[in-house]
Design a protein around this motif. Structure first.
Motif, mmCIF file in Angstrom:
data_model
loop_
_atom_site.group_PDB
_atom_site.id
_atom_site.type_symbol
_atom_site.label_atom_id
_atom_site.label_comp_id
_atom_site.label_asym_id
_atom_site.label_seq_id
_atom_site.Cartn_x
_atom_site.Cartn_y
_atom_site.Cartn_z
ATOM 1 N N ALA A 1 0.807 -1.220 0.000
ATOM 2 C CA ALA A 1 0.000 0.000 0.000
ATOM 3 C C ALA A 1 0.838 1.268 0.000
ATOM 4 C CB ALA A 1 -0.935 0.001 1.208
ATOM 5 N N THR A 2 2.164 1.148 0.009
ATOM 6 C CA THR A 2 2.990 2.353 -0.036
ATOM 7 C C THR A 2 3.273 2.810 -1.458
ATOM 8 O OG1 THR A 2 5.122 1.180 -0.072
ATOM 9 C CG2 THR A 2 4.168 1.671 2.088
ATOM 10 N N ARG A 3 2.762 2.090 -2.448
ATOM 11 C CA ARG A 3 3.029 2.505 -3.826
ATOM 12 C C ARG A 3 1.859 2.155 -4.723
ATOM 13 N NH1 ARG A 3 7.029 -2.191 -6.123
ATOM 14 N NH2 ARG A 3 6.808 -3.662 -4.401
ATOM 15 N N MET A 4 1.786 2.850 -5.841
ATOM 16 C CA MET A 4 0.755 2.568 -6.822
ATOM 17 C C MET A 4 1.231 1.426 -7.711
ATOM 18 S SD MET A 4 -1.062 5.130 -9.544
ATOM 19 C CE MET A 4 -2.333 4.532 -10.659
ATOM 20 N N GLY A 5 0.481 0.347 -7.722
ATOM 21 C CA GLY A 5 0.895 -0.821 -8.495
ATOM 22 C C GLY A 5 0.851 -0.570 -9.985
ATOM 23 N N VAL B 1 -8.621 4.299 5.571
ATOM 24 C CA VAL B 1 -7.978 3.472 4.553
ATOM 25 C C VAL B 1 -8.387 2.010 4.702
ATOM 26 C CG1 VAL B 1 -5.958 4.974 4.352
ATOM 27 C CG2 VAL B 1 -5.949 3.122 6.031
ATOM 28 N N ASN B 2 -8.312 1.282 3.597
ATOM 29 C CA ASN B 2 -8.496 -0.170 3.627
ATOM 30 C C ASN B 2 -7.124 -0.834 3.488
ATOM 31 O OD1 ASN B 2 -8.807 1.012 0.920
ATOM 32 N ND2 ASN B 2 -9.039 -1.105 0.188
ATOM 33 N N ILE B 3 -6.315 -0.645 4.518
ATOM 34 C CA ILE B 3 -4.956 -1.188 4.567
ATOM 35 C C ILE B 3 -4.838 -2.033 5.823
ATOM 36 C CG2 ILE B 3 -2.503 -0.641 4.743
ATOM 37 C CD1 ILE B 3 -3.114 2.027 3.337
ATOM 38 N N ILE B 4 -4.431 -3.275 5.644
ATOM 39 C CA ILE B 4 -4.273 -4.203 6.758
ATOM 40 C C ILE B 4 -2.813 -4.661 6.812
ATOM 41 C CG2 ILE B 4 -5.084 -6.344 7.819
ATOM 42 C CD1 ILE B 4 -7.260 -4.188 7.480
ATOM 43 N N ASP B 5 -2.111 -4.273 7.859
ATOM 44 C CA ASP B 5 -0.699 -4.653 8.022
ATOM 45 C C ASP B 5 0.124 -4.302 6.791
ATOM 46 O OD1 ASP B 5 -1.222 -5.692 10.574
ATOM 47 O OD2 ASP B 5 -1.777 -7.652 9.751
ATOM 48 N N GLY B 6 -0.132 -3.128 6.249
ATOM 49 C CA GLY B 6 0.626 -2.655 5.095
ATOM 50 C C GLY B 6 0.145 -3.176 3.761
ATOM 51 N N ALA C 1 11.191 7.308 11.823
ATOM 52 C CA ALA C 1 9.853 6.714 11.703
ATOM 53 C C ALA C 1 9.896 5.455 10.858
ATOM 54 C CB ALA C 1 8.880 7.729 11.115
ATOM 55 N N ARG C 2 10.653 5.496 9.765
ATOM 56 C CA ARG C 2 10.739 4.309 8.898
ATOM 57 C C ARG C 2 11.459 3.173 9.614
ATOM 58 N NH1 ARG C 2 12.040 8.078 5.040
ATOM 59 N NH2 ARG C 2 14.220 7.430 5.035
ATOM 60 N N ASN C 3 12.490 3.509 10.389
ATOM 61 C CA ASN C 3 13.223 2.473 11.102
ATOM 62 C C ASN C 3 12.375 1.836 12.202
ATOM 63 O OD1 ASN C 3 15.500 2.894 9.544
ATOM 64 N ND2 ASN C 3 16.417 4.358 10.980
ATOM 65 N N ASP C 4 11.417 2.608 12.715
ATOM 66 C CA ASP C 4 10.557 2.103 13.788
ATOM 67 C C ASP C 4 9.412 1.244 13.263
ATOM 68 O OD1 ASP C 4 12.088 3.338 15.668
ATOM 69 O OD2 ASP C 4 10.769 5.073 15.931
ATOM 70 N N GLY C 5 9.154 1.268 11.951
ATOM 71 C CA GLY C 5 8.057 0.485 11.385
ATOM 72 C C GLY C 5 7.575 1.072 10.083
ATOM 73 N N TRP C 6 6.394 0.646 9.677
ATOM 74 C CA TRP C 6 5.848 1.087 8.405
ATOM 75 C C TRP C 6 5.482 2.564 8.469
ATOM 76 C CZ3 TRP C 6 0.429 1.576 6.505
ATOM 77 C CH2 TRP C 6 0.376 1.674 5.109
ATOM 78 N N ALA C 7 5.982 3.357 7.527
ATOM 79 C CA ALA C 7 5.724 4.796 7.498
ATOM 80 C C ALA C 7 5.012 5.133 6.197
ATOM 81 C CB ALA C 7 7.037 5.570 7.600
ATOM 82 N N PRO C 8 3.684 5.198 6.195
ATOM 83 C CA PRO C 8 2.940 5.437 4.959
ATOM 84 C C PRO C 8 3.287 6.777 4.318
ATOM 85 C CG PRO C 8 1.486 4.721 6.727
ATOM 86 C CD PRO C 8 2.805 5.022 7.353
ATOM 87 N N ASP C 9 3.164 6.811 3.006
ATOM 88 C CA ASP C 9 3.419 8.048 2.268
ATOM 89 C C ASP C 9 2.328 9.077 2.526
ATOM 90 O OD1 ASP C 9 5.377 6.519 1.056
ATOM 91 O OD2 ASP C 9 4.144 6.038 -0.670
ATOM 92 N N ASP D 1 -0.780 7.765 15.070
ATOM 93 C CA ASP D 1 -0.231 6.914 14.008
ATOM 94 C C ASP D 1 0.516 7.719 12.951
ATOM 95 O OD1 ASP D 1 -1.444 4.653 15.103
ATOM 96 O OD2 ASP D 1 -3.282 4.933 13.937
ATOM 97 N N LEU D 2 0.359 9.030 12.956
ATOM 98 C CA LEU D 2 0.873 9.850 11.869
ATOM 99 C C LEU D 2 2.388 9.954 11.904
ATOM 100 C CD1 LEU D 2 -1.741 12.775 11.960
ATOM 101 C CD2 LEU D 2 -1.809 10.654 10.609
ATOM 102 N N THR D 3 2.980 9.924 10.726
ATOM 103 C CA THR D 3 4.420 10.155 10.627
ATOM 104 C C THR D 3 4.707 11.632 10.919
ATOM 105 O OG1 THR D 3 4.386 10.767 8.285
ATOM 106 C CG2 THR D 3 4.564 8.406 8.806
ATOM 107 N N PRO D 4 5.952 11.979 11.202
ATOM 108 C CA PRO D 4 6.275 13.391 11.461
ATOM 109 C C PRO D 4 5.862 14.316 10.317
ATOM 110 C CG PRO D 4 8.086 11.989 12.152
ATOM 111 C CD PRO D 4 7.112 11.100 11.439
ATOM 112 N N TRP D 5 6.028 13.858 9.084
ATOM 113 C CA TRP D 5 5.648 14.671 7.918
ATOM 114 C C TRP D 5 4.141 14.916 7.894
ATOM 115 C CZ3 TRP D 5 7.105 17.877 4.318
ATOM 116 C CH2 TRP D 5 6.400 17.987 3.112
#
Length: 508
Positions: A60-64, A182-187, A308-316, A145-149
């Motif tokens: 879910a971090t990219r457009m397929g 979002v409809n995102i489950i575990d990334g 944030a990325r090192n700590d886990g999934w950081a959505p765009d 849950d929000l990233t710093p950005w």
């Protein structure tokens, strides 16, 4: 169901396209006990967890990009060819999109109803929005849950008149900024095939046939009797008294045209016999234009995001704002969304975009050939509205983004603008830039417009049935009379729910 190796398949209902809305229709009818045949032009990659699903359609971090139809703007914009990404695979565009689920505003659906489409008001559809959200496991990010950005933009919203909201999907709320739903489950992007088809795949009356490209609907005596489709290199026939076209805004009008349903003059060019002279087929195409701004960023933000990325999934993308342009001060007609692709971890830019939610420009979809193997021609008509409405809305969007970027909470984190329009100041300068840098928010709609018989461009009635072709229904974004103030994944899902509800009620 007919034998596996039979040339003519039979069903109660044929659903053409197993995408965002088609998966919903097929699942609901199968649950009702109908014998359902799904003909999907792309492959059926199986249920959730099947190893055939490529990583880019799950992540879910990219457009397929896998299984793209290959639509683009052709020669519409001179030397610049703009891709119009559409997924040719089970689940449709729900397998490659941003997985953001927004609903819009009450005025959107009430206007559909008021235009002569009973059963499509907000109050009619609210239970379906709730049902679809549950089926797709939609959840809303918590502020923690929000990233710093993302959190930086969220906190800055009130400084420019965008109050913090709990979510984006109260259909009576107007401007504000909120964490996304979002409809995102575990990334993993939990697409409509997973949410709707997986629970019914075991039903004996449901058959899903992948790599089956529908050429046309067979019409006899003004009624649907089946379809002609291509499978394993040969043309085959499937029979059913009801056919639901859920091929999407580009392909549904193409199937109708190849079936002899459309403007007689266009059909004559390809020597297609006229079944129903409906000049609205392929017309009314509109999409939400988009503009992307970028900033240089800062060491402070880069460090925070690396952590944030090192700590886990950081959505765009996690935060979105609903903003009002000069044209819609009482509601909202702009989406603002900060994002910064995680796959560009080194030297990346920091982005935020603006989308014009209520475009006035109109284009169309036309045949390039009578052959199903040739994609139709797509012209969105971006920025063709004579009053310049769409460009002016995006100019207001740019202004709001710049105001946000200059706020006390963001200025030090963003740095200077770093996009081609960084020096643009006036509306005239911005207009010149936008007309040569066309971009899409990926939400085309309207090419099989729903409306009363008195509407010269209406293709389907309020039940989704094609005028002049009994038993042929449309269930996808092509039937939208006008795009809602939303991303269209959830409205498309609700369209599937609504048309299925209608078909089930009429079969009793």
């Amino acid at each position: 169901m007919a034998a596996e190796d039979a040339k003519v398949l039979e069903a109660d209902v044929i659903v053409v396209g197993g995408g965002t809305a088609g998966a919903v229709v097929a699942a609901r009818l199968a649950e009702n006990g109908d014998e359902v045949l799904v003909l999907e032009a792309g492959p059926d990659l199986g249920a959730f967890g099947d190893i055939r699903w490529p990583e880019d359609l799950l992540d879910a971090t990219r457009m397929g990009k896998s299984y793209d139809w290959g639509f683009d703007s052709g020669s519409t914009y001179g030397d610049k060819v703009m891709p119009f990404e559409r997924s040719r695979v089970i689940g449709g565009c729900s397998v490659h999109n941003g997985a953001v689920q927004t609903w819009g505003h009450r005025a959107d659906y009430d206007s559909w109803c008021a235009a002569g489409n009973p059963g499509w008001s907000t109050d009619d559809l609210l239970p379906l929005f709730a049902r679809a959200s549950e089926r797709l496991r939609v959840h809303t990010y918590a502020s923690t849950d929000l990233t710093p950005w993302q959190e930086s933009w969220y906190s800055a919203g009130p400084s420019v008149g965008l109050p913090m909201l709990a979510d984006l999907n109260d259909l009576d709320e107007t401007v504000g900024i909120a964490p996304e739903s979002v409809n995102i489950i575990d990334g993993v992007r939990f697409n409509n095939a997973f949410g709707y088809l997986d629970p019914v795949r075991h039903l004996p009356k449901l058959r899903i046939l992948g790599d089956a490209m529908v050429d046309r609907v067979i019409v006899q005596g003004g009624a649907t009797v089946g379809v002609i489709y291509e499978f394993e290199g040969e043309q085959r026939e499937a029979r059913a008294p009801r056919v639901v076209l859920a091929c999407g805004t580009f392909c549904t009008p193409a199937v109708l045209l190849r079936s002899g349903v459309g403007a007689a003059a266009q059909l004559a060019r390809f020597e297609i016999p006229v079944v129903a002279d409906l000049p609205g087929v392929g017309e009314n195409l509109h999409d939400q234009p988009f503009v992307l701004l970028s900033w240089q960023g800062s060491d402070r933000m880069s460090r925070a995001m690396r952590t944030a990325r090192n700590d886990g999934w950081a959505p765009d993308e996690q935060v979105m704002a609903k903003a009002a342009s000069r044209f819609d001060p009482d509601l909202f007609d702009i989406h603002l969304l900060p994002f910064s692709p995680t796959q560009r971890s080194d030297g990346r830019l920091w982005n935020a975009g603006a989308g014009c939610l209520q475009p006035a420009s109109r284009g169309g979809v036309t045949l390039a050939s009578a052959s199903a193997s040739v994609l139709p021609l797509v012209d969105h008509g971006f920025y063709t509205d004579p009053e310049g409405h769409d460009i002016a809305v995006l100019a207001d969007g740019i202004g709001i983004l710049r105001e946000l970027a200059a706020s006390a909470g963001l200025a030090a984190l963003l740095g200077g603008e770093a996009w081609a329009g960084a020096d643009l100041a006036t509306d005239a300068e911005i207009a010149g830039y936008l007309t040569t840098h066309v971009d899409s928010y990926w939400h085309p709609v309207g090419t099989a417009k729903m409306g009363p018989a008195t509407d010269p461009l209406a293709v389907v009635d309020a039940r989704g049935e094609v005028y002049g072709v009994r038993g042929c229904f449309v269930a996808d974004c092509s039937l939208m009379p006008a795009v809602p103030r939303a991303t269209t994944a959830m409205p498309a899902t609700v369209i599937g729910e609504r048309v299925a509800e209608i078909l089930i009620a009429e079969s009793r």
